[in-house]
Design a protein around this motif. Structure first.
Motif, PDB file in Angstrom:
ATOM      1  N   VAL A 245      35.420  44.889  33.890  1.00  0.00           N
ATOM      2  CA  VAL A 245      35.601  45.172  35.307  1.00  0.00           C
ATOM      3  C   VAL A 245      37.043  45.544  35.601  1.00  0.00           C
ATOM      4  N   GLU A 246      37.987  44.628  35.307  1.00  0.00           N
ATOM      5  CA  GLU A 246      39.378  44.896  35.637  1.00  0.00           C
ATOM      6  C   GLU A 246      40.276  43.828  35.030  1.00  0.00           C
ATOM      7  N   ILE A 247      41.568  44.133  34.998  1.00  0.00           N
ATOM      8  CA  ILE A 247      42.585  43.128  34.734  1.00  0.00           C
ATOM      9  C   ILE A 247      42.952  42.536  36.092  1.00  0.00           C
ATOM     10  N   ALA A 248      42.495  41.318  36.344  1.00  0.00           N
ATOM     11  CA  ALA A 248      42.623  40.743  37.685  1.00  0.00           C
ATOM     12  C   ALA A 248      44.063  40.377  38.006  1.00  0.00           C
ATOM     13  N   THR A 249      44.727  39.686  37.102  1.00  0.00           N
ATOM     14  CA  THR A 249      46.115  39.300  37.308  1.00  0.00           C
ATOM     15  C   THR A 249      46.846  39.292  35.979  1.00  0.00           C
ATOM     16  N   VAL A 250      48.166  39.435  36.046  1.00  0.00           N
ATOM     17  CA  VAL A 250      49.037  39.182  34.905  1.00  0.00           C
ATOM     18  C   VAL A 250      50.131  38.255  35.406  1.00  0.00           C
ATOM     19  N   GLN A 251      50.221  37.060  34.835  1.00  0.00           N
ATOM     20  CA  GLN A 251      51.197  36.074  35.250  1.00  0.00           C
ATOM     21  C   GLN A 251      52.193  35.842  34.135  1.00  0.00           C
TER      22      GLN A 251
ATOM     23  N   GLN B 178      25.744  44.018  39.857  1.00  0.00           N
ATOM     24  CA  GLN B 178      26.736  43.023  39.466  1.00  0.00           C
ATOM     25  C   GLN B 178      28.139  43.623  39.469  1.00  0.00           C
ATOM     26  N   MET B 179      28.259  44.830  38.924  1.00  0.00           N
ATOM     27  CA  MET B 179      29.558  45.477  38.844  1.00  0.00           C
ATOM     28  C   MET B 179      30.134  45.727  40.230  1.00  0.00           C
ATOM     29  N   ARG B 180      29.329  46.228  41.132  1.00  0.00           N
ATOM     30  CA  ARG B 180      29.824  46.498  42.492  1.00  0.00           C
ATOM     31  C   ARG B 180      30.241  45.202  43.177  1.00  0.00           C
ATOM     32  N   TYR B 181      29.489  44.151  42.979  1.00  0.00           N
ATOM     33  CA  TYR B 181      29.843  42.857  43.571  1.00  0.00           C
ATOM     34  C   TYR B 181      31.222  42.408  43.087  1.00  0.00           C
ATOM     35  N   LEU B 182      31.446  42.480  41.791  1.00  0.00           N
ATOM     36  CA  LEU B 182      32.713  42.001  41.242  1.00  0.00           C
ATOM     37  C   LEU B 182      33.886  42.877  41.669  1.00  0.00           C
ATOM     38  N   LEU B 183      33.672  44.182  41.710  1.00  0.00           N
ATOM     39  CA  LEU B 183      34.746  45.081  42.114  1.00  0.00           C
ATOM     40  C   LEU B 183      35.088  44.921  43.591  1.00  0.00           C
ATOM     41  N   SER B 184      34.171  44.383  44.360  1.00  0.00           N
ATOM     42  CA  SER B 184      34.413  44.215  45.798  1.00  0.00           C
ATOM     43  C   SER B 184      34.982  42.850  46.148  1.00  0.00           C
ATOM     44  N   LEU B 185      35.218  41.992  45.164  1.00  0.00           N
ATOM     45  CA  LEU B 185      35.706  40.654  45.457  1.00  0.00           C
ATOM     46  C   LEU B 185      37.077  40.669  46.124  1.00  0.00           C
ATOM     47  N   ASP B 186      37.870  41.724  45.853  1.00  0.00           N
ATOM     48  CA  ASP B 186      39.191  41.800  46.484  1.00  0.00           C
ATOM     49  C   ASP B 186      39.131  42.427  47.875  1.00  0.00           C
ATOM     50  N   GLY B 187      37.932  42.712  48.365  1.00  0.00           N
ATOM     51  CA  GLY B 187      37.775  43.175  49.731  1.00  0.00           C
ATOM     52  C   GLY B 187      37.580  44.658  49.890  1.00  0.00           C
TER      53      GLY B 187
END
Length: 465
Positions: A110-116, A322-331
């Motif tokens: 899906v994506e790289i959500a964060t890099v800390q 499922q993919m659309r749901y996850l990609l939309s989690l950031d709004g």
């Protein structure tokens, strides 16, 4: 492969000592980059000692992970600088083995959500949270003060603890091996209620991916929870390691039946042979639940089937959802997200048309033969032809299988018992609010009510078969 994983996880003596005890559910770092844009150096609070800035190394980690996601392992080796200790242990083949081992079964990227990042001693530690449709993985890169990669780790998501409802005095556990007849031997465990009386038994059937006998996801072991919970309530349980986890096989070359159905039936036959087991039912989760009607249709001796989070629709309908749901989690859905969704739909079209390439494994599941059998299978119609009891269980916070479009369709079309659990997710673990893959990586257990409801159904509704 296990040796390679250990080598990477302790690459460089200094780095491994530095990170001892740091593996946890959430990254330990203090600075975060969630942007897909390239940050400027002024955004970081402090550079690594005498080396690249923290922002620069977070960018470097993001780019490194993108190489892994794209399968560019040789590029990741050639374009990045490593310490001598890591160089001696790491090549492109090893890097590929480690990455695929960690991510197989998590579904579509899906994506790289964060890099800390955080500075520890003379090192800068970066943690990248990489999201997939079926979960996430954290990859930790450790840089020395010259910006060289001094260690690569995949932090543990926490520690498993048995559920409080497991009464260990009420059952025994016996290790078994399942001979599948083709050179693949599957590890298994029989959890048997204590005493001499006859008891009903169930076989647990996995969801998609190369899962072990506990169906381990992060620190969670839902099949172990179910085995102990059911055995505490008078039901014998046989669980086994999936072929794609236990044996050296090429998943792209396996059919659906070779991946799941045949081994599940072998397990059922093994459980039936146990002296104290009076009857055998099957309990499937996710893809395994979807295949319960297939198993019952193949084996008339099975007394019934329980279907946990079982899709009523084809997987080719669920995956884009499922993919659309996850990609939309950031709004929002960005232009890049739309391109990714379009790529998923293109793959789905090729699955429907039967034009997959040999060796191709869409969404990390199976190859052409796997998808061909899956496309030809109608679980609702198959269930409608059965004369044995069915039990449907669904978590209402499940984002992978829909309460309305899957559980609801089963209710409309198929006789059986139906129980929904408002606070449970796809793993039948309790939570609050919007469900995300992060939940799968917090230590928890299958809800006790699920195990007691299952036990009641097995004891009460499978006795006539």
């Amino acid at each position: 492969m296990q040796t390679r994983r250990r080598l990477l996880q302790t690459a460089g003596v200094t780095a491994s000592f530095l990170l001892a005890g740091c593996s946890s559910d959430e990254p330990t770092a203090t600075e975060t980059d969630t942007s897909t844009e390239t940050p400027t150096d002024t955004e970081t609070a402090s550079p690594t000692p005498a080396g690249p800035t923290a922002v620069a190394l977070r960018d470097r980690t993001r780019a490194y992970v993108e190489r892994l996601v794209d399968g560019e392992y040789t590029t990741a080796i050639e374009e990045y600088e490593y310490t001598d200790a890591v160089t001696q242990q790491l090549d492109a083949a090893t890097l590929e083995s480690v990455w695929t081992t960690q991510t197989e079964g998590l579904g579509e990227y899906v994506e790289i959500a964060t890099v800390q990042s955080a500075t520890q001693q003379e090192f800068l530690v970066t943690d990248a949270v990489v999201r997939f449709t079926g979960g996430r993985v954290i990859i930790r890169l450790v840089y020395d003060d010259a910006g060289r990669i001094a260690g690569i780790q995949f932090p543990s998501a926490g520690t498993y603890s048995p559920p409080a409802y497991a009464d260990t005095s009420a059952f025994t556990a016996q290790s078994l091996s399942l001979d599948t007849g083709d050179g693949c031997t599957l590890p298994a465990e029989l959890t048997l209620p204590t005493g001499d009386d006859s008891v009903p038994g169930v076989v647990l059937v996995h969801g998609s991916g190369p899962l072990d006998m506990d169906s381990t996801v992060g620190p969670n072991k839902p099949f172990r929870d179910l085995a102990m919970g059911l055995a505490s309530n008078g039901v014998a349980v046989l669980r086994y390691g999936k072929r794609t986890s236990a044996c050296n096989v090429d998943p792209a070359a396996l059919s659906l039946d070779a991946t799941v159905t045949d081994d599940a039936l072998t397990a059922a036959a093994t459980l039936c042979e146990q002296e104290r087991v009076s009857r055998t039912a099957v309990v499937g989760h996710s893809l395994g639940g979807m295949l319960v009607p297939r198993l019952l249709a193949r084996d008339d001796s099975l007394a019934g089937g329980a279907m946990l989070a079982a899709p009523a629709r084809p997987l080719v309908e669920l995956i884009p959802e499922q993919m659309r749901y996850l990609l939309s989690l950031d709004g929002e859905i960005s232009d890049g997200d739309e391109r990714r969704l379009a790529s998923v739909e293109e793959t789905i079209t090729r699955i429907r048309n039967g034009t997959l390439d040999a060796g191709e494994r869409p969404f990390g599941l199976g190859g052409p033969a796997y998808w061909q059998e899956l496309q030809a299978y109608d679980q609702v119609a198959t269930a409608g032809d059965l004369d044995r009891p069915l039990y449907f269980l669904q978590g209402e916070r499940d984002y992978q299988v829909s309460v309305e479009r899957d559980f609801g369709r089963w209710q409309e079309t198929t006789p059986g018992r139906f129980d929904a659990y408002p606070s449970l997710n796809h793993l039948f673990v309790s939570g609050e609010g919007q469900s995300t893959p992060n939940e799968y990586f917090r230590p928890s257990n299958v809800a006790e009510g699920v195990t007691t409801d299952l036990a009641d159904w097995v004891r009460g509704e499978t006795g006539g078969y």
